[in-house]
Motif scaffolding. Structure first.
Motif, PDB file in Angstrom:
ATOM      1  N   GLN A   1      -7.205  58.551  33.438  1.00 30.76           N
ATOM      2  CA  GLN A   1      -5.994  57.891  32.987  1.00 30.76           C
ATOM      3  C   GLN A   1      -5.237  57.256  34.145  1.00 30.76           C
ATOM      4  OE1 GLN A   1      -6.925  57.900  29.577  1.00 30.76           O
ATOM      5  NE2 GLN A   1      -4.738  57.568  29.586  1.00 30.76           N
ATOM      6  N   GLN A   2      -5.474  57.755  35.339  1.00 37.30           N
ATOM      7  CA  GLN A   2      -4.812  57.203  36.508  1.00 37.30           C
ATOM      8  C   GLN A   2      -5.678  56.150  37.199  1.00 37.30           C
ATOM      9  OE1 GLN A   2      -4.083  60.760  38.766  1.00 37.30           O
ATOM     10  NE2 GLN A   2      -2.167  61.180  37.704  1.00 37.30           N
ATOM     11  N   ALA A   3      -6.911  56.004  36.741  1.00 33.18           N
ATOM     12  CA  ALA A   3      -7.804  55.005  37.323  1.00 33.18           C
ATOM     13  C   ALA A   3      -7.555  53.664  36.644  1.00 33.18           C
ATOM     14  CB  ALA A   3      -9.262  55.427  37.141  1.00 33.18           C
ATOM     15  N   GLU A   4      -8.082  52.614  37.210  1.00 30.56           N
ATOM     16  CA  GLU A   4      -7.879  51.270  36.662  1.00 30.56           C
ATOM     17  C   GLU A   4      -9.194  50.512  36.808  1.00 30.56           C
ATOM     18  OE1 GLU A   4      -4.185  48.501  37.063  1.00 30.56           O
ATOM     19  OE2 GLU A   4      -5.569  48.002  38.674  1.00 30.56           O
ATOM     20  N   ILE A   5      -9.860  50.289  35.688  1.00 27.70           N
ATOM     21  CA  ILE A   5     -11.119  49.552  35.669  1.00 27.70           C
ATOM     22  C   ILE A   5     -10.815  48.122  35.228  1.00 27.70           C
ATOM     23  CG2 ILE A   5     -13.466  49.459  34.759  1.00 27.70           C
ATOM     24  CD1 ILE A   5     -13.237  52.414  34.119  1.00 27.70           C
ATOM     25  N   LYS A   6     -11.028  47.168  36.124  1.00 23.93           N
ATOM     26  CA  LYS A   6     -10.730  45.771  35.813  1.00 23.93           C
ATOM     27  C   LYS A   6     -11.865  45.189  34.955  1.00 23.93           C
ATOM     28  CE  LYS A   6      -8.871  43.231  38.969  1.00 23.93           C
ATOM     29  NZ  LYS A   6      -8.643  42.460  40.226  1.00 23.93           N
ATOM     30  N   VAL A   7     -11.494  44.684  33.788  1.00 18.50           N
ATOM     31  CA  VAL A   7     -12.466  44.169  32.823  1.00 18.50           C
ATOM     32  C   VAL A   7     -12.137  42.715  32.503  1.00 18.50           C
ATOM     33  CG1 VAL A   7     -13.494  44.454  30.535  1.00 18.50           C
ATOM     34  CG2 VAL A   7     -12.750  46.468  31.827  1.00 18.50           C
ATOM     35  N   LEU A   8     -13.159  41.860  32.566  1.00 18.01           N
ATOM     36  CA  LEU A   8     -13.031  40.454  32.187  1.00 18.01           C
ATOM     37  C   LEU A   8     -13.685  40.265  30.825  1.00 18.01           C
ATOM     38  CD1 LEU A   8     -12.199  37.553  32.974  1.00 18.01           C
ATOM     39  CD2 LEU A   8     -14.466  37.297  34.018  1.00 18.01           C
ATOM     40  N   VAL A   9     -12.912  39.802  29.841  1.00 18.73           N
ATOM     41  CA  VAL A   9     -13.415  39.631  28.474  1.00 18.73           C
ATOM     42  C   VAL A   9     -13.484  38.143  28.143  1.00 18.73           C
ATOM     43  CG1 VAL A   9     -13.022  40.111  26.029  1.00 18.73           C
ATOM     44  CG2 VAL A   9     -12.453  41.844  27.753  1.00 18.73           C
ATOM     45  N   LEU A  10     -14.678  37.701  27.737  1.00 22.38           N
ATOM     46  CA  LEU A  10     -14.860  36.324  27.270  1.00 22.38           C
ATOM     47  C   LEU A  10     -15.110  36.376  25.767  1.00 22.38           C
ATOM     48  CD1 LEU A  10     -15.243  33.307  27.591  1.00 22.38           C
ATOM     49  CD2 LEU A  10     -17.626  33.730  28.262  1.00 22.38           C
ATOM     50  N   ASP A  11     -14.124  35.939  24.992  1.00 22.26           N
ATOM     51  CA  ASP A  11     -14.217  35.982  23.531  1.00 22.26           C
ATOM     52  C   ASP A  11     -14.696  34.633  23.010  1.00 22.26           C
ATOM     53  OD1 ASP A  11     -14.011  36.425  20.858  1.00 22.26           O
ATOM     54  OD2 ASP A  11     -11.808  36.501  20.796  1.00 22.26           O
ATOM     55  N   GLN A  12     -16.011  34.475  22.878  1.00 22.71           N
ATOM     56  CA  GLN A  12     -16.577  33.257  22.305  1.00 22.71           C
ATOM     57  C   GLN A  12     -16.595  33.313  20.777  1.00 22.71           C
ATOM     58  OE1 GLN A  12     -20.402  33.306  24.351  1.00 22.71           O
ATOM     59  NE2 GLN A  12     -19.659  31.761  25.815  1.00 22.71           N
ATOM     60  N   ASP A  13     -16.336  34.495  20.233  1.00 15.38           N
ATOM     61  CA  ASP A  13     -16.315  34.662  18.774  1.00 15.38           C
ATOM     62  C   ASP A  13     -15.059  34.029  18.180  1.00 15.38           C
ATOM     63  OD1 ASP A  13     -17.169  35.845  16.226  1.00 15.38           O
ATOM     64  OD2 ASP A  13     -15.450  37.191  16.514  1.00 15.38           O
ATOM     65  N   ARG A  14     -13.934  34.242  18.871  1.00 16.35           N
ATOM     66  CA  ARG A  14     -12.645  33.696  18.454  1.00 16.35           C
ATOM     67  C   ARG A  14     -12.351  34.022  16.990  1.00 16.35           C
ATOM     68  NH1 ARG A  14     -10.710  30.259  22.180  1.00 16.35           N
ATOM     69  NH2 ARG A  14      -9.409  29.082  20.706  1.00 16.35           N
ATOM     70  N   ASP A  15     -12.651  35.276  16.629  1.00 17.68           N
ATOM     71  CA  ASP A  15     -12.432  35.742  15.262  1.00 17.68           C
ATOM     72  C   ASP A  15     -12.010  37.208  15.323  1.00 17.68           C
ATOM     73  OD1 ASP A  15     -12.324  35.884  12.521  1.00 17.68           O
ATOM     74  OD2 ASP A  15     -14.262  34.896  12.204  1.00 17.68           O
ATOM     75  N   GLU A  16     -12.090  37.898  14.206  1.00 16.88           N
ATOM     76  CA  GLU A  16     -11.563  39.254  14.100  1.00 16.88           C
ATOM     77  C   GLU A  16     -12.252  40.238  15.039  1.00 16.88           C
ATOM     78  OE1 GLU A  16     -11.817  40.383  10.031  1.00 16.88           O
ATOM     79  OE2 GLU A  16     -10.181  39.067   9.379  1.00 16.88           O
ATOM     80  N   CYS A  17     -13.570  40.148  15.175  1.00 16.18           N
ATOM     81  CA  CYS A  17     -14.305  41.096  16.012  1.00 16.18           C
ATOM     82  C   CYS A  17     -13.899  40.960  17.473  1.00 16.18           C
ATOM     83  CB  CYS A  17     -15.812  40.890  15.859  1.00 16.18           C
ATOM     84  SG  CYS A  17     -16.799  42.118  16.741  1.00 16.18           S
ATOM     85  N   GLY A  18     -13.816  39.722  17.969  1.00 16.66           N
ATOM     86  CA  GLY A  18     -13.407  39.504  19.351  1.00 16.66           C
ATOM     87  C   GLY A  18     -12.001  40.011  19.607  1.00 16.66           C
TER      88      GLY A  18
END
Length: 425
Positions: free
Chosen positions: A47-64
């Motif tokens: 909880q004190q750690a920080e994992i940097k995540v890059l998200v590319l949402d090509q779905d551009r819909d509900e799932c993304g």
């Protein structure tokens, strides 16, 4: 009175040995501070750690959207949304490859549509609404998978946390969509029409508590591990000056002269053991004070030592006896100070390694976990863990205390018979 003077003699010799005192007191204190600072990160809760995540949402819909929101609410990720018009799979991979982000997540186009079609097909079939060859047939090979890229330097444990988070998000999203479709089908059979709904809230919650209510919130951290661990290590280093003292007395003829006085040899040995045992108690008190008061000044948690001080005192005495017993044995067996000090240093390091002094036993390989049961340093470490973290009492540490005092007795018996055999030969 004779024992008192024997103790005074040993303490006087120790006080004059500046190098020995440095080893006994400064070395464990230094190790406590250094190791606690170094291991603070690995011991820290996720909880004190920080994992940097890059998200590319090509779905551009509900799932993304569900994936982005789910990762954002997980609490251990720092999420960045990649620009849809300027990013692709290769650009995300490159960002992760060069270490700018620890994880890259790509939601391909049409993911939501594929999922909805698949769910609709299966549920329609379950309701008997599809005939052979009717629309709704979707090949599984058409489904676009969520792609995840990991920084090669990311630890396996953090990879597992990302995987579990994504699995939970996708399972929840798929379940909610399935319930929505089922609700639509069921609405056809009720007079209220499309007003039929199924509550998708989670009714069973987790009530997470520690096994020891009075120690709620306390867990293993760098201070709780390193302070007792390196205190034990420092206590066992009493072996080197103790063995050296025995060898020195034998070399300068003191031992031979004392044997001519009835009962003096036993008194000298008892005085020697008690004097060095007193030193181990002083070591322990100073290290505990450092853990309680010095560690917070360095930005680390304060050491918690539990509430059973009587059991803790007995545990420390048993550890000190085990260390002095080993010192007596090595001082009896080895002929020179160089031999005893070299062997003792290497032997103690080995016992410390397999006894969980450097890292906790539970994260060691299985073969080392099995070997840890033969290390008196490991017995001492388990005793401190029981007292500090589990709120144990005297009855809970009896096995470890018995093993440590038994080790002390075995060392003295072996030294006695070795000495007796050597004199006769």
């Amino acid at each position: 009175m004779r024992i008192f003077f024997a103790i005074y003699k040993e303490l006087l010799i120790l006080i004059r040995d500046k190098a020995g005192l440095t080893i006994l007191f400064l070395m464990p204190l230094t190790m406590i501070v250094i190791m606690a600072l170094i291991q603070d990160g690995p011991f820290r809760d996720y909880q004190q750690a920080e994992i940097k995540v890059l998200v590319l949402d090509q779905d551009r819909d509900e799932c993304g959207k569900a994936i982005f929101q789910g990762l954002s609410h997980a609490g251990i990720f720092k999420i960045t949304q990649a620009e849809y018009s300027k990013s692709d799979i290769n650009s995300v991979r490159e960002e992760v490859k060069k270490g700018a982000y620890k994880v890259g997540v790509i939601v391909p186009p049409g993911t939501s549509l594929m999922l909805h079609t698949h769910i609709g097909r299966d549920i329609s079939r379950a309701f008997g609404e599809l005939s052979n060859g009717q629309s709704g047939e979707v090949k599984d090979s058409l489904f676009a998978g969520i792609q995840v890229f990991y920084d090669p330097a990311l630890q396996a444990s953090f990879k597992k946390s990302v995987q579990l988070a994504l699995d939970k998000i996708l399972d929840g999203y798929q379940a909610s969509q399935s319930i929505k479709v089922i609700s639509q089908h069921l609405s056809q059979y009720f007079p209220n029409g499309n007003q039929f709904n199924i509550d998708t809230r989670r009714f069973i919650q987790l009530d997470q508590k520690g096994a020891v209510p009075e120690l709620e919130g306390l867990s293993m951290n760098s201070v709780q591990h390193n302070v007792p661990a390196w205190t034990i290590f420092g206590i066992f280093f009493i072996v080197i000056p103790l063995a050296g003292s025995i060898i020195k007395e034998r070399e300068d003829g003191s031992t031979l002269r004392l044997r001519t006085i009835p009962g003096t040899s036993l008194v000298i040995m008892i005085g020697k053991v008690l004097a060095y045992l007193l030193i181990t108690l002083v070591q322990f008190v100073l290290m505990m004070l450092a853990g309680i008061f010095l560690m917070p000044l360095l930005g680390l948690p304060a050491l918690e030592i539990g509430q059973n001080l009587s059991a803790l005192t007995i545990a420390v005495v048993s550890i000190g006896l085990a260390a002095t017993g080993l010192g007596v044995f090595l001082g009896t067996v080895f002929k020179t100070h160089q031999q005893s000090s070299t062997f003792a240093a290497v032997f103690i390091v080995i016992l410390a390694a397999i006894g969980g002094i450097w890292i906790p036993v539970f994260i060691m390989p299985e073969i080392l976990r099995k070997m840890s049961v033969i290390s008196p340093l490991g017995w001492g470490m388990e005793t401190f863990n029981n007292l500090f973290l589990r709120g144990a009492g005297m009855q809970d540490i009896c096995s470890e205390v018995t093993a440590l005092t038994g080790f002390f007795g075995a060392m003295l018996i072996m030294a006695y018979f070795y000495n007796k055999f050597k004199v006769r030969s």
